[in-house]
Design an enzyme around this catalytic site. Structure first.
Site, mmCIF file in Angstrom:
data_model
loop_
_atom_site.group_PDB
_atom_site.id
_atom_site.type_symbol
_atom_site.label_atom_id
_atom_site.label_comp_id
_atom_site.label_asym_id
_atom_site.label_seq_id
_atom_site.Cartn_x
_atom_site.Cartn_y
_atom_site.Cartn_z
ATOM 1 C CB SER A 52 57.329 -14.339 -38.569
ATOM 2 O OG SER A 52 57.173 -15.739 -38.452
ATOM 3 C CB THR A 153 56.295 -16.525 -45.244
ATOM 4 O OG1 THR A 153 56.871 -15.242 -45.399
ATOM 5 C CG2 THR A 153 54.909 -16.562 -45.847
ATOM 6 C CB THR A 171 54.153 -13.308 -43.774
ATOM 7 O OG1 THR A 171 55.278 -12.875 -43.021
ATOM 8 C CG2 THR A 171 53.924 -12.317 -44.898
ATOM 9 N NE ARG A 181 58.505 -5.572 -46.952
ATOM 10 C CZ ARG A 181 58.451 -6.883 -46.815
ATOM 11 N NH1 ARG A 181 57.469 -7.447 -46.143
ATOM 12 N NH2 ARG A 181 59.384 -7.640 -47.340
ATOM 13 C CB VAL A 182 52.945 -4.968 -49.837
ATOM 14 C CG1 VAL A 182 52.457 -6.326 -50.315
ATOM 15 C CG2 VAL A 182 51.787 -4.163 -49.259
ATOM 16 N N GLY A 183 55.225 -7.253 -48.837
ATOM 17 C CA GLY A 183 56.257 -8.185 -49.284
ATOM 18 C C GLY A 183 55.779 -9.070 -50.431
ATOM 19 C CG ASP A 184 57.702 -12.836 -50.702
ATOM 20 O OD1 ASP A 184 57.546 -12.310 -49.572
ATOM 21 O OD2 ASP A 184 58.149 -13.980 -50.852
ATOM 22 C CB THR A 204 59.912 -18.468 -46.214
ATOM 23 O OG1 THR A 204 60.057 -17.786 -44.954
ATOM 24 C CG2 THR A 204 61.024 -19.495 -46.366
ATOM 25 N N GLY A 205 61.345 -15.661 -46.526
ATOM 26 C CA GLY A 205 62.575 -14.864 -46.561
ATOM 27 C C GLY A 205 62.332 -13.468 -47.093
ATOM 28 C CG PHE A 206 65.001 -9.518 -48.182
ATOM 29 C CD1 PHE A 206 65.008 -8.799 -46.988
ATOM 30 C CD2 PHE A 206 65.160 -8.834 -49.366
ATOM 31 C CE1 PHE A 206 65.154 -7.417 -46.989
ATOM 32 C CE2 PHE A 206 65.311 -7.457 -49.376
ATOM 33 C CZ PHE A 206 65.303 -6.749 -48.196
ATOM 34 N N GLY A 207 61.305 -10.705 -48.957
ATOM 35 C CA GLY A 207 60.297 -10.636 -50.003
ATOM 36 C C GLY A 207 60.671 -9.791 -51.203
#
Ligand code: GLY
Length: 289
Positions: A52, A153, A171, A181-184, A204-207
Site C-alpha cells: 500500500s 498509509t 501511499t 485519483r488523489v487521496g488525502d 490513514t484509511g479512506f482518503g
C-alpha cells in the site's frame, strides 16, 4: 499516553516500526530531523512486501502504480507534496525536494515525474509480481473483497530533542483506484498537518472522507483548543459520524508536551511508538459508528 523523553516518533501500522527504527538511528547518529523522517518513510516505500506504499504498491485500475506523499517541517511551517507520481520509488523524497527547492507545495503526475528526473531520481518499474497478480485477479473479477478497501498509509510524526515537530506520509492510495485519483495523503491539512507550537497529526484509511473534513488540520486545531491528542482525534471521527460518513479512517497525533494517541472508526489499527523508554506497537482506540 505521554513520553517525557524526546525524541518521540509515532507512526501508522505495524510497518511503522520499521520506519521508526531508521528514523531513530539517524537521530541518534546526529542526523537532521528531516532526514530522519524522510529516510524512515523511505524504508517502507522501498519494501516490496508493503503493498500500500511505494515500490510494490497495488496499482490503479489500469495497472499503473500511482503514488502520493507529503512532508511538513514545523519550525519553518513549510511543506512539499507529490500526487499521482509514477515510476519513482521514493515519493516522500521528491516531496521534500518540492519543499526545499521550489516555491510550490504540490506537484502532480507528469510534472512531478519530470521534476523527480531533473533532481536525480531514477525511473523504476514499481509493479512487482505480487502487485501485478493482485491486479490481474481483480481485473478478472476473481477478487471477492473490494480492492478499494486497501489503503494503509505510512504516516510518521516526530517530536525531536529540540521539541520541534515534523511529519511525513506516503501511499499508493486506494488499490485499483480510478487513474488520476488523489487521496488525502498529499493534501496538507488532510493527510497530515503540523503546527510547531501545538502538535501534529496524520491519517490513514479512506482518503476522500478525511479530505471532506480537513482531518489532520482539525485534529491539530482541536489540540490548540485544549483537547488531548486522544480526544482531538476522537472528536474528528465523531464529526464524520454525525454527518453520516462512516468509512474506515484512523488518525495518529502528538502534541508539544509528548502526549500521543491514535483513534479510528469502528475497527482498531496498530501504530508504532519509539522513544528512549519504549519501542512498541499499540492498538488505536475505537470510536463507534
Ligand atoms: N489514505 C490514503 C488514500 O486514501 O489514498
Amino acid at each position: 499516553m505521554k513520553s517525557s523523553n524526546f525524541p518521540l516518533i509515532i507512526s501508522t501500522w505495524d510497518f511503522g516500526m520499521k520506519a521508526n527504527r531508521v528514523t531513530w538511528k539517524i537521530l541518534m547518529s546526529g542526523g537532521s530531523s528531516l532526514d530522519a523522517v524522510e529516510k524512515g518513510i523511505n524504508a517502507v516505500e522501498k519494501d516490496p512486501d508493503v503493498t500500500s506504499v511505494g515500490y510494490g504498491g497495488i496499482p490503479n485500475a489500469e495497472g499503473y502504480t500511482e503514488l502520493d506523499a507529503a512532508i511538513m517541517s514545523g519550525p519553518e511551517h513549510k511543506a512539499g507534496a507529490v500526487a499521482g507520481l509514477r515510476e519513482i520509488a521514493t515519493p516522500i523524497s521528491v516531496a521534500r525536494k518540492v519543499m526545499e527547492k521550489t516555491n510550490s507545495i504540490l506537484l502532480v503526475g507528469e510534472g512531478a515525474f519530470e521534476f523527480a528526473l531533473r533532481n536525480g531520481f531514477k525511473r523504476v518499474d514499481l509493479l512487482t509480481g505480487k502487485a501485478r497478480q493482485k491486479w490481474l485477479k481483480w481485473k478478472r473479477g476473481k477478487t471477492a473483497k473490494k480492492m478499494d478497501e486497501s489503503h494503509d498509509t505510512i504516516g510518521l510524526l516526530l517530536l525531536d530533542s529540540k521539541r520541534n515537530i515534523y511529519a511525513g506520509c506516503s501511499t499508493s492510495g486506494l488499490a485499483m483506484k480510478i487513474p488520476g485519483r488523489v487521496g488525502d495523503s498529499p493534501i496538507i491539512g488532510a493527510g497530515l498537518y503540523v503546527d510547531n507550537e501545538i502538535g501534529a497529526a496524520a491519517s490513514t484509511g479512506f482518503g476522500e472522507q478525511t479530505m471532506m473534513f480537513c482531518g489532520s488540520f482539525l485534529v491539530v486545531e482541536n489540540m490548540r483548543r485544549g483537547m488531548s491528542p486522544q480526544r482531538a482525534c476522537e472528536e474528528v471521527l465523531r464529526r464524520m459520524v454525525s454527518k453520516g460518513k462512516e468509512k474506515w479512517v484512523g488518525f495518529i497525533a502528538l502534541n508539544k508536551e509528548g502526549e500521543y494517541a491514535a483513534s479510528s472508526l469502528k475497527k482498531e489499527f496498530p501504530y508504532a511508538i519509539y522513544c528512549k523508554e519504549e519501542q512498541i506497537i499499540q492498538k488505536s482506540k475505537i470510536v463507534k459508528g
